[in-house]
Design a protein around this motif. Sequence first.
Motif, mmCIF file in Angstrom:
data_model
loop_
_atom_site.group_PDB
_atom_site.id
_atom_site.type_symbol
_atom_site.label_atom_id
_atom_site.label_comp_id
_atom_site.label_asym_id
_atom_site.label_seq_id
_atom_site.Cartn_x
_atom_site.Cartn_y
_atom_site.Cartn_z
ATOM 1 N N ALA A 2 -5.614 1.543 8.206
ATOM 2 C CA ALA A 2 -6.572 1.139 7.176
ATOM 3 C C ALA A 2 -7.963 1.165 7.793
ATOM 4 O O ALA A 2 -8.143 0.786 8.947
ATOM 5 C CB ALA A 2 -6.251 -0.252 6.651
ATOM 6 N N ILE A 3 -8.921 1.637 7.025
ATOM 7 C CA ILE A 3 -10.311 1.698 7.467
ATOM 8 C C ILE A 3 -11.103 0.806 6.529
ATOM 9 O O ILE A 3 -11.135 1.040 5.327
ATOM 10 C CB ILE A 3 -10.842 3.142 7.427
ATOM 11 N N SER A 4 -11.734 -0.222 7.094
ATOM 12 C CA SER A 4 -12.468 -1.184 6.272
ATOM 13 C C SER A 4 -13.967 -0.952 6.322
ATOM 14 O O SER A 4 -14.512 -0.532 7.344
ATOM 15 C CB SER A 4 -12.176 -2.606 6.741
ATOM 16 N N HIS A 5 -14.596 -1.252 5.237
ATOM 17 C CA HIS A 5 -16.046 -1.176 5.063
ATOM 18 C C HIS A 5 -16.402 -2.378 4.200
ATOM 19 O O HIS A 5 -15.534 -2.923 3.517
ATOM 20 C CB HIS A 5 -16.392 0.149 4.373
ATOM 21 N N LYS A 6 -17.633 -2.785 4.177
ATOM 22 C CA LYS A 6 -17.990 -3.966 3.382
ATOM 23 C C LYS A 6 -17.731 -3.770 1.888
ATOM 24 O O LYS A 6 -17.494 -4.729 1.168
ATOM 25 C CB LYS A 6 -19.435 -4.385 3.625
ATOM 26 N N GLU A 7 -17.755 -2.497 1.408
ATOM 27 C CA GLU A 7 -17.583 -2.253 -0.021
ATOM 28 C C GLU A 7 -16.239 -1.648 -0.394
ATOM 29 O O GLU A 7 -15.911 -1.575 -1.568
ATOM 30 C CB GLU A 7 -18.704 -1.337 -0.519
ATOM 31 N N TRP A 8 -15.445 -1.206 0.589
ATOM 32 C CA TRP A 8 -14.166 -0.569 0.291
ATOM 33 C C TRP A 8 -13.253 -0.578 1.504
ATOM 34 O O TRP A 8 -13.688 -0.818 2.620
ATOM 35 C CB TRP A 8 -14.347 0.867 -0.222
ATOM 36 N N ILE A 9 -11.980 -0.301 1.246
ATOM 37 C CA ILE A 9 -10.991 -0.136 2.302
ATOM 38 C C ILE A 9 -10.207 1.141 1.995
ATOM 39 O O ILE A 9 -9.861 1.400 0.841
ATOM 40 C CB ILE A 9 -10.053 -1.355 2.432
ATOM 41 N N ILE A 10 -9.992 1.946 3.016
ATOM 42 C CA ILE A 10 -9.209 3.172 2.858
ATOM 43 C C ILE A 10 -7.837 2.927 3.458
ATOM 44 O O ILE A 10 -7.726 2.450 4.587
ATOM 45 C CB ILE A 10 -9.887 4.366 3.569
ATOM 46 N N ARG A 11 -6.818 3.265 2.686
ATOM 47 C CA ARG A 11 -5.454 3.148 3.181
ATOM 48 C C ARG A 11 -4.574 4.167 2.480
ATOM 49 O O ARG A 11 -4.961 4.757 1.468
ATOM 50 C CB ARG A 11 -4.915 1.734 3.012
ATOM 51 N N GLU A 56 7.343 12.967 4.401
ATOM 52 C CA GLU A 56 6.757 12.654 5.700
ATOM 53 C C GLU A 56 5.551 13.547 6.025
ATOM 54 O O GLU A 56 4.614 13.129 6.698
ATOM 55 C CB GLU A 56 7.820 12.816 6.791
ATOM 56 N N ASN A 57 5.555 14.781 5.526
ATOM 57 C CA ASN A 57 4.511 15.741 5.870
ATOM 58 C C ASN A 57 3.372 15.799 4.853
ATOM 59 O O ASN A 57 2.558 16.705 4.878
ATOM 60 C CB ASN A 57 5.110 17.130 6.050
ATOM 61 N N SER A 58 3.314 14.826 3.961
ATOM 62 C CA SER A 58 2.284 14.758 2.920
ATOM 63 C C SER A 58 1.758 13.329 2.830
ATOM 64 O O SER A 58 2.487 12.382 3.093
ATOM 65 C CB SER A 58 2.867 15.143 1.564
ATOM 66 N N VAL A 59 0.519 13.214 2.413
ATOM 67 C CA VAL A 59 -0.060 11.879 2.274
ATOM 68 C C VAL A 59 -1.258 11.937 1.332
ATOM 69 O O VAL A 59 -1.901 12.978 1.194
ATOM 70 C CB VAL A 59 -0.494 11.315 3.654
ATOM 71 N N MET A 60 -1.515 10.822 0.690
ATOM 72 C CA MET A 60 -2.766 10.627 -0.039
ATOM 73 C C MET A 60 -3.360 9.329 0.476
ATOM 74 O O MET A 60 -2.656 8.326 0.613
ATOM 75 C CB MET A 60 -2.552 10.534 -1.546
ATOM 76 N N PHE A 61 -4.642 9.376 0.771
ATOM 77 C CA PHE A 61 -5.385 8.173 1.101
ATOM 78 C C PHE A 61 -6.281 7.862 -0.084
ATOM 79 O O PHE A 61 -6.766 8.766 -0.768
ATOM 80 C CB PHE A 61 -6.251 8.364 2.348
ATOM 81 N N ALA A 62 -6.488 6.578 -0.317
ATOM 82 C CA ALA A 62 -7.409 6.159 -1.367
ATOM 83 C C ALA A 62 -8.340 5.099 -0.810
ATOM 84 O O ALA A 62 -7.961 4.316 0.067
ATOM 85 C CB ALA A 62 -6.653 5.610 -2.573
ATOM 86 N N ALA A 63 -9.550 5.101 -1.328
ATOM 87 C CA ALA A 63 -10.509 4.040 -1.035
ATOM 88 C C ALA A 63 -10.443 3.069 -2.205
ATOM 89 O O ALA A 63 -10.537 3.479 -3.368
ATOM 90 C CB ALA A 63 -11.913 4.616 -0.887
ATOM 91 N N GLN A 69 -9.919 -1.556 -7.229
ATOM 92 C CA GLN A 69 -9.970 -0.312 -7.995
ATOM 93 C C GLN A 69 -10.130 0.878 -7.046
ATOM 94 O O GLN A 69 -10.857 0.804 -6.058
ATOM 95 C CB GLN A 69 -11.155 -0.322 -8.966
ATOM 96 N N VAL A 70 -9.478 1.978 -7.366
ATOM 97 C CA VAL A 70 -9.616 3.188 -6.569
ATOM 98 C C VAL A 70 -11.001 3.785 -6.837
ATOM 99 O O VAL A 70 -11.403 3.955 -7.987
ATOM 100 C CB VAL A 70 -8.507 4.213 -6.915
ATOM 101 N N VAL A 71 -11.717 4.096 -5.747
ATOM 102 C CA VAL A 71 -13.054 4.679 -5.862
ATOM 103 C C VAL A 71 -13.174 6.000 -5.110
ATOM 104 O O VAL A 71 -14.231 6.631 -5.108
ATOM 105 C CB VAL A 71 -14.141 3.692 -5.387
ATOM 106 N N GLY A 72 -12.082 6.422 -4.475
ATOM 107 C CA GLY A 72 -12.067 7.694 -3.772
ATOM 108 C C GLY A 72 -10.650 8.070 -3.382
ATOM 109 O O GLY A 72 -9.825 7.186 -3.169
#
Length: 176
Positions: A2-11, A56-63, A69-72
């Motif tokens: 997970a990547i955190s930012h003050k306005e969003w988190i990506i996971r 296993e060989n595919s993924v989607m990340f969302a912010a 709410q999903v923003v990316g």
Amino acid sequence: MAISHKEWIIRRVTANDVAAALAFIIPMLHEVYPNIPDVAVRWDLANMEEAYVSQENSVMFAAFDNAGQVVGTIAIRPYDDRIEAVRGYYDLPGTAELSRCYVKSSLRRQGLAGVLVAAIESYCRQYGYQTICLHTHRFLPGGFPFWLSQGYMIRTERTEEIETVYMDKDVFIKHK
């Protein structure tokens, strides 16, 4: 991861996130491709869990914003040599196809897309992909220059109405 930012988190998107991701992606597709009526009718969207969650060989990340709410989004799947313009060029087991890279319009040009790309490239290196391929269109505002700024190179272009540009990047880290 997970990547955190003050306005969003990506996971990584899970089965529980599929509906939220689709609720973001479908309107984005209609915004970005207003002249393509069936743009949201695609196998990966109709089968999102199979396409991006359970393999296993595919993924989607969302912010996700602070309200959940999903923003990316950004996704990767193994490339299957389906695109005639680059057919036969890529080593199929070592190539992933990047897709579904969208950022909420109010958050564009703030670095979120770059962080999404870094996350997907890291995943690809960990999984063992050597190359990421994608296609974009010159008419998309900011799309083509963005991919160039991320180090993607033009493989070939088509001059049809939607001006498709096929691009790729070597992401395999060679050890000395």
